[in-house]
Each structure stands twice: as structure tokens, then as C-alpha cells.
Design an enzyme around this catalytic site. Structure first.
Site, PDB file in Angstrom:
ATOM      1  N   SER A   1       2.235   5.050   2.598  1.00 44.70           N
ATOM      2  CA  SER A   1       1.347   4.040   2.050  1.00 44.70           C
ATOM      3  C   SER A   1       1.777   3.578   0.662  1.00 44.70           C
ATOM      4  CB  SER A   1      -0.079   4.615   2.027  1.00 44.70           C
ATOM      5  OG  SER A   1      -0.993   3.704   2.563  1.00 44.70           O
TER       6      SER A   1
ATOM      7  N   GLU B   1      14.908  -1.602  -2.810  1.00 40.84           N
ATOM      8  CA  GLU B   1      15.355  -2.930  -2.408  1.00 40.84           C
ATOM      9  C   GLU B   1      15.686  -3.828  -3.599  1.00 40.84           C
ATOM     10  OE1 GLU B   1      12.844  -4.716   0.530  1.00 40.84           O
ATOM     11  OE2 GLU B   1      12.792  -2.903   1.766  1.00 40.84           O
TER      12      GLU B   1
ATOM     13  N   LYS C   1       3.437   3.864   7.098  1.00 39.10           N
ATOM     14  CA  LYS C   1       2.108   3.245   7.118  1.00 39.10           C
ATOM     15  C   LYS C   1       2.124   2.041   6.179  1.00 39.10           C
ATOM     16  CE  LYS C   1      -2.724   3.904   5.854  1.00 39.10           C
ATOM     17  NZ  LYS C   1      -2.739   2.891   4.776  1.00 39.10           N
TER      18      LYS C   1
END
Length: 632
Positions: A477, A488, A502
Site C-alpha cells: 500500500s 521509477e 495492493k
């Protein structure tokens, strides 16, 4: 908790009523998107908040015979094995109209309006029946007849058949005593994988049978009426309707449910400060063995000679083999200054060992840090357990404190450990990502009812230390948002195991008709900086690192192992740090010290954290690379 975190819902009072006199709600949300709460998944504070349908109990409740708990976290509320669990719903009023309000909130705010209402009503009915006891189960009659013919499950389908409607295509099965008794046995990872596939296939088949019954609202009400009529004196109608609501929500997805206000507050308090009085050790259960996974450094268990790998067979002379882990924990913990004697078996030692340990107060906080050690001078290590209010500010203070403690007065690098971090507030995930990023996209949130909201990094007060991040299958989460944001945006390398997967956002909605509980409802998905959702797939580390030096990667438990999870969405592959990892890998192979540090102390009391030290090797090589680049 600040009001804007709650996502307040206003009802418009008036004379709108349904045909039975219940107030019909006209709901208008007051949104504060930067405060969308991303609630902790699976378990929080030792309390399982995900509710599964009773009808699927045999399928959904499958777990490998392995459990783990921290005496450092030690949240078991039992004072002894006979004391009942904490009842968070005892003072909550909840009935038919409250259940209808839940359904209206689902209609107004749930992310997917095409959810299967047959399965939702069936799950609600089965959960209501489960309050009567584990012996009652609602099943499609054709499925029951088919399964009853199976010789390998004969006892599973024995019992009395009850019909609440003679024309219905479903029956209530009142099982015989001991119908669900199972032999506990240890399973290999391959056996667990096979069993998971078998259970998923059976669940898919069972859902198919349920859809053919066209089970609906009227059928649900008949089953609830049966449950209320046949309840014992100790079972309230409140309890039945609460269970029904949890069953309905649990069929939507694994993270939508009702949460009692007491459980919510306790969970947040325990994350903020999980300090306790005990011995300080991490225990795990494999089959009937209670194994010391690792004593905590500097705590009574380690000081008294308890070692990683010890098998506990007695506590204060009482044989504990065959007991569940939490019961053993309850026997071991106790007031500081008192003693507990553990009898253990140790590999290489022929006789049992008795180890006397004096309990102490052990400080466990949501954010904690230390300098890594002489092998990696002036490298800071910070552990974040969850994303509650002020987590980012506490992280900043920990980093500044480590800077002051360092020999040079400066930190050379940082290791952020988010392993077994189940998540928390979306806002805190954004703030923490922003802390380490000068620019770049952090996360995009998309819901059914609003235009997409994109969150980007802001300049100022950034901590730009070279850093690496540790994750595993328990990283979920909000923690996955941070991991994907720094990965990224090429800000940090990620190490360990693939994360939980999730990528949905839940909002806590207060009831209009009651109090003492929250509706936790999935209402949005989130997407990483490159536009991919992490739902089911999770964050793949830049470098896969096993927990043990010579071990294999654990099987893990992730979103894809839960039932009724939202599906994954196809995404473009992303390995933004592949070239850097390849370059650093050459350096680590030549100069890495993780294996050597482990080999230098094979008789260690505390379990060696191979993932941590392997990540430190890469960070060390990154630091050396940065120095070389500056010279050039």
C-alpha cells in the site's frame, strides 16, 4: 484523528424514506484528496480487519502451517489462554437500517459498480449464519449434492439440511461435530502453491453455482431472519447485522469492511508506540515447533543467551509443544523485572537447555534508526513500520539525529527499511516520497467519481542522500507508493523481494445513523510515476535478495493470494535502474562484504540480516562510483 482524514459524509435530512420507513440517505462527500486515507491492509496491531465470507471458509482460510509474531510488538491481549479476545463491537448499535446505509454508501462510493451482488448477498448471509457458530453454512443445493458424493470429503458434507424457503436453490447445512478438523502438517512451497491453486479453483466453481441460484436481497433477509430466530441468549441481533455487513463488504474486495472505532484508535496507538514488557525476541511457528527467529540486539533474550534457531519446548516448566504461537507469547511475556525460564533445544547440543530471562521494558516505535556499524561507516539505517500521522516528520528527525551521531558529522548514505510495512495514510506516503525527491511524479489517484489526481515532488527541505530501500512481500500500500516513487524516478535502488501488490485506496466513512465504527471502502486505484498500477504485481526489486545467505526466496503471501481482489491492469515493463545495477554488480562481486561478515560469525546469537548487508554493499559501491564521477 483530524476530521479531514475521515472523508466526512453529510446526509441531507428530510422526508425521503423507503417503503419500510427507514430514512433514505442523500449523501454528499466532502473530499480532501491530499488526505485520502490509505488504511492498513491485512492485519494491523495484531487484529485481522479483513473479513471473509463464512461460506468460503474452508477455501479462503487456507494458510501454510507457519506463523510469526514479534515479542517486540507483543500485541496479544490474552492474559492467559482462557481469557476471551477483546470485543471491539460490544458497545456498537447496528441493525437493519445501518446495514442498508452501508449498501447505500457502496452504491455511492465503491470503485466498481458492476460488483457481483449475488455473491455479496450470499456472503452477507453466510457471515450472519457464522455468528451462530462454525457448524452452519449456506450452500447452493446442486453444489452440496455434488460434493456429498466425494468420498474424500464425506465428513465435510455430513449433517442436517435446513430449508428457509422450500422453493430456493440453496440450503443451510448444519455440520456434524468435528466436521472441519484438519490434520496439521508442514508443507513445502510447491505443495502450498498446489493447494492454493486447488482452493482458488474450488472457489471459482462455488461462485459459479451461487450465480445460478440468483441469490438476492429477499433470500438474504430470510437467512438473517433464521439466524436471529435461532441465536443463543449470548448472541445479539447487533452482532448478526454487523457480521452481515462485514460479509457483504468482504465480497467486494479484501480491503473493504467495517472497522470499529476502538480497533482503529488502538491500531494507530500501537503503531506509534508498540513498546512492551517482555524478553525481546522474534518467534515463528513451523508445525508444532516454536522457533526463535532472532533475539533483538541488546535485549534480555540476547543477553541471557537465547539464540536464533533455538526451539522452545517449555515455558516455566510447562510443555508448550502443540500450542499456537500467540498462546506461547502470552506465557512468555510479563511485567518487567520478573523472570521467565525457557527450555530450548539447540542444534549441536545434545541436552535441553534452560535459559532464565529477566523481562524488561522494550521500546518499539513506528520509526527507529541507527548507524549501520563499523563495516559501513556513517551509513544510516531507518526502519519505518507504518504510515500514520507524522511518520515523515519522525523520519526526518531520525535522519538528522543519525547525522549528529556519525563520526564525521555527516551521513554518507541511507538505508530505508520498509519490510513488513503494511501501509497507512496516502498523504504520508506522498510526504515521504517528496522528502527524497526534488522533482518528478510521485503517484496518480483515479476514482470512479472524480477526475484523476496527480501528485508531484516539490523542491525544498529535500534529503538527497544516496539511498537504497528494503522491501518484501509484507511491504504494501502506502509503502509501495514510496518504493515505486524513488525507484521509477531513479532516486534509489530497491532490494529484497517483490512487494504485496495492493494498489487500491480505502476511505474511512463515518456512519450517519450510528456511531462507534467506520465504513472502510475501496474507492480508488493508484498508479506509479510511469503510469503503471501496482495492483497484484507489486514493486519488483532492482536486485532480488534472499533473506538468508544460502537460502531461497520465501513463497510469500500477497494480494494475488487473497480472494475477490481487484484485477491487475496490463502495464508496460519498467526496469529504470537496470544499467546502474549491472554496473554496481561488478563492484559488489569484487568488494562486497555481506557474505564475509556472515562467515566471520557463524555462531551468532542474532540472525544475520543478509538483505540489509547486501543492500549496504550496493550502497557502498554507489558511493564509490559517485566519488569517482566527481573526480572525472
Amino acid at each position: 484523528m483530524n476530521e479531514e482524514y475521515r472523508g466526512n459524509m453529510k446526509s441531507t435530512p428530510g422526508n425521503n424514506r423507503d417503503d419500510e420507513g427507514a430514512p433514505q440517505l442523500s449523501v454528499r462527500p466532502i473530499w480532501s484528496l491530499t488526505r485520502w486515507p490509505l488504511f492498513l491492509l491485512l492485519t494491523i496491531g495484531g487484529m485481522a480487519l479483513t473479513v471473509l465470507s463464512a461460506s468460503h471458509a474452508q477455501i479462503k482460510d487456507f494458510k501454510p502451517v507457519s506463523d510469526k509474531t514479534e515479542l517486540a510488538a507483543d500485541k496479544d491481549k490474552d492474559k492467559d489462554k482462557d481469557k476471551a479476545e477483546v470485543d471491539y463491537w460490544a458497545d456498537v448499535t447496528f441493525g437493519k437500517f445501518h446495514f442498508r446505509e452501508v449498501l447505500e454508501q457502496v452504491r455511492n462510493h465503491y470503485i466498481d459498480q458492476d460488483y457481483d451482488k449475488v455473491i455479496a448477498y450470499e456472503s452477507a448471509a453466510n457471515q450472519a449464519l457464522a455468528v451462530l457458530g462454525k457448524r452452519w453454512e449456506l450452500v447452493p443445493e446442486p453444489y452440496y449434492k455434488k460434493m456429498k458424493k466425494r468420498s474424500d470429503e464425506k465428513k465435510r458434507w455430513e449433517g442436517k439440511i435446513i430449508r428457509v424457503d422450500p422453493r430456493a436453490k440453496y440450503v443451510i447445512l448444519e455440520h456434524v461435530e468435528g466436521w472441519n478438523d484438519k490434520e496439521r502438517k508442514e508443507m513445502t512451497d510447491d505443495e502450498i502453491r498446489k493447494k492454493r491453486l486447488e482452493f482458488k479453483e474450488r472457489y471459482r466453481e462455488l461462485k459459479g453455482y451461487w450465480k445460478k441460484t440468483k441469490f438476492g436481497k429477499a433470500d438474504f433477509e430470510k437467512v438473517v431472519a433464521y439466524a436471529i430466530k435461532n441465536r443463543g441468549e449470548d448472541i445479539t441481533t447487533n452482532r448478526i447485522w454487523i457480521a452481515a455487513a462485514q460479509g457483504y463488504l468482504g465480497a467486494l474486495d479484501p480491503h473493504s469492511t467495517l472497522v470499529s472505532d476502538k480497533a482503529w484508535k488502538e491500531s494507530n496507538a500501537e503503531l506509534r508506540d508498540a513498546s512492551f514488557e517482555g524478553i525481546g525476541a522474534l518467534l515463528t511457528q513451523r508445525n508444532d515447533d516454536i522457533i526463535v527467529e532472532s533475539p533483538m540486539e541488546g535485549q534480555p533474550a540476547e543477553k541471557s543467551g537465547l539464540r536464533a534457531g533455538d526451539i522452545i519446548i517449555k515455558v516455566n516448566g510447562e510443555d508448550i509443544r502443540g500450542l499456537f504461537l500467540r498462546k506461547v507469547v502470552a506465557k512468555i511475556k510479563g511485567p518487567k523485572g520478573t523472570d521467565v525460564v525457557l527450555t530450548v533445544q539447540r542444534v549441536g547440543v545434545p541436552d535441553d537447555l534452560e535459559i532464565k530471562i529477566t523481562r524488561a521494558f522494550i521500546k518499539i516505535t513506528n520509526v527507529s534508526g541507527r548507524l549501520l556499524g563499523p563495516e559501513h561507516a556513517d551509513i544510516g539505517y531507518v526502519k519505518v513500520r507504518g504510515f500514520i500521522e507524522n511518520t515523515t516528520s519522525e523520519l526526518r528527525q531520525n535522519i538528522l539525529s543519525l547525522k549528529e551521531q556519525s563520526a564525521s558529522g555527516e551521513l554518507r548514505g541511507l538505508i530505508l527499511d520498509m519490510r513488513n510495512n503494511a501501509g497507512g495514510f496516502l498523504h504520508e506516503a506522498y510526504l515521504m516520497s517528496d522528502l527524497f525527491l526534488e522533482l518528478g511524479r510521485i503517484v496518480t489517484v483515479k476514482s470512479r467519481t472524480r477526475i484523476p489526481e496527480e501528485y508531484g515532488a516539490r523542491k525544498g527541505r529535500d534529503i538527497m542522500l544516496p539511498m537504497v530501500v528494503l522491501v518484501d512481500d509484507g511491504t504494501a500500500s502506502a509503502a509501495e507508493i514510496v518504493a515505486s516513487a524513488v525507484q521509477e524516478n531513479k532516486r534509489a535502488l530497491v532490494f529484497g523481494d517483490r512487494t504485496f501488490g495492493k494498489a487500491t485506496v480505502q476511505q474511512l466513512i463515518p456512519p450517519n445513523l450510528g456511531e462507534g465504527y467506520w465504513l472502510k471502502l475501496t474507492h480508488a486505484r493508484y498508479y506509479g510515476p510511469m503510469g503503471n498500477t501496482l495492483q497484484v504485481v507489486g514493486v519488483s526489486p532492482d536486485v532480488d535478495v534472499t533473506p538468508d545467505v544460502d537460502g531461497t526466496m520465501p513463497l510469500g503471501f500477497r494480494e494475488e493470494n487473497l480472494y475477490d481482489h481487484l484485477p491487475k491492469i496490463s502495464a508496460k515493463p519498467s526496469r529504470p535502474n537496470e544499467a546502474l545495477v549491472r554496473e554496481l554488480g561488478v563492484c559488489v562481486k569484487e568488494n562486497g562484504r555481506a557474505e564475509a561478515i556472515h562467515a566471520a560469525d557463524l555462531d551468532r546469537r542474532i540472525k544475520f540480516d543478509f538483505q540489509l548487508y547486501k543492500a549496504a554493499d550496493y550502497l557502498q559501491c554507489l558511493l564509490e562510483r559517485n566519488v569517482a564521477m566527481k573526480k572525472n
